[in-house]
Design an enzyme around this catalytic site. Structure first.
Site, mmCIF file in Angstrom:
data_model
loop_
_atom_site.group_PDB
_atom_site.id
_atom_site.type_symbol
_atom_site.label_atom_id
_atom_site.label_comp_id
_atom_site.label_asym_id
_atom_site.label_seq_id
_atom_site.Cartn_x
_atom_site.Cartn_y
_atom_site.Cartn_z
ATOM 1 N N ASP A 48 -48.782 89.571 23.887
ATOM 2 C CA ASP A 48 -49.506 90.565 23.090
ATOM 3 C C ASP A 48 -49.554 91.898 23.844
ATOM 4 O O ASP A 48 -49.378 92.967 23.260
ATOM 5 C CB ASP A 48 -50.926 90.065 22.811
ATOM 6 N N ARG A 70 -49.707 73.936 13.935
ATOM 7 C CA ARG A 70 -50.425 73.754 12.674
ATOM 8 C C ARG A 70 -49.404 73.567 11.554
ATOM 9 O O ARG A 70 -48.500 74.378 11.399
ATOM 10 C CB ARG A 70 -51.289 74.983 12.374
ATOM 11 N N ILE A 79 -39.155 77.740 23.385
ATOM 12 C CA ILE A 79 -39.606 78.552 24.527
ATOM 13 C C ILE A 79 -39.076 77.931 25.823
ATOM 14 O O ILE A 79 -38.594 78.641 26.715
ATOM 15 C CB ILE A 79 -41.148 78.687 24.566
ATOM 16 N N GLY A 80 -39.134 76.611 25.899
ATOM 17 C CA GLY A 80 -38.608 75.919 27.086
ATOM 18 C C GLY A 80 -37.168 76.314 27.367
ATOM 19 O O GLY A 80 -36.803 76.610 28.512
ATOM 20 N N ARG A 104 -58.551 73.224 10.677
ATOM 21 C CA ARG A 104 -58.694 73.603 12.069
ATOM 22 C C ARG A 104 -59.131 72.421 12.937
ATOM 23 O O ARG A 104 -58.642 72.239 14.053
ATOM 24 C CB ARG A 104 -59.705 74.747 12.219
ATOM 25 N N ALA A 112 -40.636 71.110 27.347
ATOM 26 C CA ALA A 112 -39.423 71.671 27.954
ATOM 27 C C ALA A 112 -38.231 71.702 27.005
ATOM 28 O O ALA A 112 -37.340 72.536 27.152
ATOM 29 C CB ALA A 112 -39.071 70.876 29.214
ATOM 30 N N ALA A 113 -38.217 70.808 26.023
ATOM 31 C CA ALA A 113 -37.079 70.765 25.100
ATOM 32 C C ALA A 113 -37.265 71.688 23.895
ATOM 33 O O ALA A 113 -36.400 71.768 23.027
ATOM 34 C CB ALA A 113 -36.844 69.326 24.625
ATOM 35 N N GLN A 115 -53.499 66.067 29.882
ATOM 36 C CA GLN A 115 -52.729 66.885 30.838
ATOM 37 C C GLN A 115 -53.661 67.520 31.869
ATOM 38 O O GLN A 115 -53.316 67.609 33.053
ATOM 39 C CB GLN A 115 -51.900 67.943 30.100
ATOM 40 N N HIS A 133 -56.012 84.976 21.824
ATOM 41 C CA HIS A 133 -54.613 85.130 21.408
ATOM 42 C C HIS A 133 -54.528 84.670 19.954
ATOM 43 O O HIS A 133 -54.150 83.544 19.654
ATOM 44 C CB HIS A 133 -53.681 84.304 22.290
ATOM 45 N N ASN A 139 -54.547 68.767 19.483
ATOM 46 C CA ASN A 139 -54.280 69.431 20.758
ATOM 47 C C ASN A 139 -55.183 68.923 21.874
ATOM 48 O O ASN A 139 -54.771 68.890 23.032
ATOM 49 C CB ASN A 139 -54.347 70.949 20.595
HETATM 50 P P1 NAX Z 1 -41.229 74.088 19.831
HETATM 51 O O1 NAX Z 1 -41.778 73.290 18.701
HETATM 52 O O2 NAX Z 1 -39.842 74.601 19.787
HETATM 53 O O3 NAX Z 1 -41.362 73.231 21.169
HETATM 54 C C1 NAX Z 1 -42.529 72.554 21.516
HETATM 55 C C2 NAX Z 1 -42.100 71.375 22.365
HETATM 56 O O4 NAX Z 1 -43.276 70.744 22.858
HETATM 57 C C3 NAX Z 1 -41.324 70.317 21.580
HETATM 58 O O5 NAX Z 1 -40.114 70.036 22.255
HETATM 59 C C4 NAX Z 1 -42.267 69.117 21.605
HETATM 60 O O6 NAX Z 1 -41.559 67.883 21.665
HETATM 61 C C5 NAX Z 1 -43.054 69.366 22.865
HETATM 62 N N1 NAX Z 1 -44.332 68.644 22.951
HETATM 63 C C6 NAX Z 1 -45.200 68.372 21.947
HETATM 64 N N2 NAX Z 1 -46.216 67.636 22.422
HETATM 65 C C7 NAX Z 1 -46.016 67.473 23.739
HETATM 66 C C8 NAX Z 1 -46.706 66.797 24.760
HETATM 67 N N3 NAX Z 1 -47.843 66.126 24.510
HETATM 68 N N4 NAX Z 1 -46.201 66.823 26.015
HETATM 69 C C9 NAX Z 1 -45.052 67.476 26.280
HETATM 70 N N5 NAX Z 1 -44.330 68.114 25.337
HETATM 71 C C10 NAX Z 1 -44.809 68.118 24.087
HETATM 72 O O7 NAX Z 1 -42.287 75.270 20.069
HETATM 73 P P2 NAX Z 1 -42.085 76.632 20.878
HETATM 74 O O8 NAX Z 1 -41.539 77.654 19.964
HETATM 75 O O9 NAX Z 1 -41.393 76.335 22.136
HETATM 76 O O10 NAX Z 1 -43.608 77.045 21.126
HETATM 77 C C11 NAX Z 1 -44.452 76.290 21.969
HETATM 78 C C12 NAX Z 1 -45.884 76.737 21.833
HETATM 79 O O11 NAX Z 1 -46.037 78.095 22.220
HETATM 80 C C13 NAX Z 1 -46.432 76.668 20.404
HETATM 81 O O12 NAX Z 1 -47.719 76.088 20.471
HETATM 82 C C14 NAX Z 1 -46.538 78.112 19.994
HETATM 83 O O13 NAX Z 1 -47.529 78.313 19.013
HETATM 84 C C15 NAX Z 1 -46.906 78.748 21.295
HETATM 85 N N6 NAX Z 1 -46.724 80.202 21.408
HETATM 86 C C16 NAX Z 1 -47.635 80.889 22.126
HETATM 87 C C17 NAX Z 1 -47.521 82.238 22.349
HETATM 88 C C18 NAX Z 1 -48.539 82.989 23.153
HETATM 89 O O14 NAX Z 1 -48.408 84.216 23.235
HETATM 90 N N7 NAX Z 1 -49.542 82.372 23.779
HETATM 91 C C19 NAX Z 1 -46.425 83.009 21.743
HETATM 92 C C20 NAX Z 1 -45.239 82.173 21.382
HETATM 93 C C21 NAX Z 1 -45.581 80.834 20.789
HETATM 94 O O15 NAX Z 1 -45.880 81.012 19.429
#
Ligand code: NAX
Length: 327
Positions: free
Chosen positions: A159, A92, A16-17, A98, A12-13, A112, A187, A105
């Site tokens: 996409d 990554r 994207i959140g 990988r 959430a922080a 979760q 994806h 993850n």
């Molecule tokens: P950010 O790095 O800004 O935010 C990720 C947040 O997740 C961080 O605040 C981190 O503390 C938190 N987090 C990590 N482990 C956690 C856990 N075990 N429990 C709860 N929170 C946890 O990344 P952001 O840009 O927000 O992207 C989030 C994810 O979306 C990434 O994996 C990114 O690759 C993926 N995406 C997927 C897309 C899709 O189309 N499916 C597109 C956009 C994005 O690239």
């Protein structure tokens, strides 16, 4: 107004959140009449930042926002959840193999999935955004044996939207002229955006563009758009990813329009030769709160090869997480 729908957002922080939460609270996830209760899950180091976002949410005085809970405990975060948006993931980093990525993850999406299994509401619906999204969804699903498999989905809507926008620009038509777009597969860069079934003003899209553009420009532009955004913005897609997540869940609850479909990564039932159980992107309609794969579409040899390549990558990821004991 009815009972609020509980929406759990992980990561959430993150960026994207931050783009997502305000729009959920203003009714863009479920609809303008549906009150929501937000549950924010973060890692301990980021709980304070999530609290800051929650302060701003409070300051918006959203009429639909019934409350906000913040925790670093997945069991609490998913307690009674009706919607799970799994955004937080381990990215990554340089030099990471990988196997290491999947392992890290697995350590997030396994627990979760288990927490969803044990604590979420019976009607829980899950969208995995965090990458590698399809395989993370597979991991979460495999830890939630009591939840119907079709409640676990992964996001290819971004996409899909990218494909709409690229095609609309090429043909100089509004995006609303385009229907029946499909993203097939993973994806990832192997995804296949299909113009042989898409329509522009009711006519097959592939027949309105030249083949070289379709093959050498359209497909790679859509597939590599994420990298292009990083290159331009210095950060990965955030608002567009949040928007796509809202579109996905909104359609899941409210249905897709008649005569159209969207793209969803969901558990394969064996359709189109995709091995059963694999979480792969398909053309799908939503009816009565459930996704249904659109059946009987023609798949020409070009499309077949592209779909097979992406599905092969998903099989490899599945086999890798199986070998690591993550599913
Ligand atoms: P950010 O790095 O800004 O935010 C990720 C947040 O997740 C961080 O605040 C981190 O503390 C938190 N987090 C990590 N482990 C956690 C856990 N075990 N429990 C709860 N929170 C946890 O990344 P952001 O840009 O927000 O992207 C989030 C994810 O979306 C990434 O994996 C990114 O690759 C993926 N995406 C997927 C897309 C899709 O189309 N499916 C597109 C956009 C994005 O690239």
């Amino acid at each position: 107004q009815g009972r609020p729908v509980k929406v759990t957002v992980t990561g959430a922080a993150g960026q994207i959140g931050y783009a997502l939460l305000f729009r959920i609270a203003s009714g863009h996830l479920l609809g303008p009449d549906v009150p929501v209760r937000l549950s924010l899950l973060e890692i301990p180091q980021a709980v304070k930042a999530a609290e800051g976002t929650a302060m701003e949410l409070d300051d918006c005085a959203f009429p639909l926002l019934a409350g906000i809970d913040i925790t670093d405990d997945a069991n609490r975060a998913f307690d009674g959840a009706n919607v799970g948006l799994l955004v937080g993931a381990r990215p990554r980093t340089k030099g990471m193999e990988r196997g290491d990525l999947l392992q890290a993850n697995g350590g997030i999406f396994g627990p979760q999935g288990r927490a969803i299994n044990d604590h979420a509401a019976d009607d829980v619906r899950v969208l995995v955004v965090g990458n590698p999204a399809n395989t993370n969804a597979l991991i979460a699903r495999s830890h939630a044996p009591d939840v119907p498999a079709d409640r676990f989905t992964a996001m290819t809507r971004l996409d899909h939207n990218r494909a709409l926008s690229q095609l609309a620009a090429r043909l100089d038509v509004p995006v609303t002229a385009i229907t029946k777009m499909t993203i097939w597969g993973n994806h990832s860069a192997t995804q296949y955006p299909d113009l042989y079934n898409a329509e522009v003003n009711g006519k097959i899209a592939a027949e309105q563009v030249d083949e070289a553009w379709l093959r050498d420009t359209f497909i790679p532009t859509v597939a590599k758009r994420g990298a292009a955004i990083i290159e331009a913005r210095g950060a990965s897609s955030a608002a567009s990813a949040a928007n796509a997540a809202l579109n996905h869940v909104h359609d899941w609850f409210n249905g897709t329009p008649e005569g159209d479909w969207t793209s969803v990564a969901l558990s394969s039932d064996g359709s189109y030769g995709v091995p059963e159980g694999l979480i792969s992107s398909f053309p799908a309609v939503s009816r009565g709160g459930e996704w249904h794969i659109v059946q009987g579409l023609p798949v020409n040899p070009f499309s077949r090869e592209r779909i097979d390549t992406s599905v092969r990558e998903l099989i490899e990821e599945r086999d890798a997480v199986k070998e690591l004991g993550l599913i």
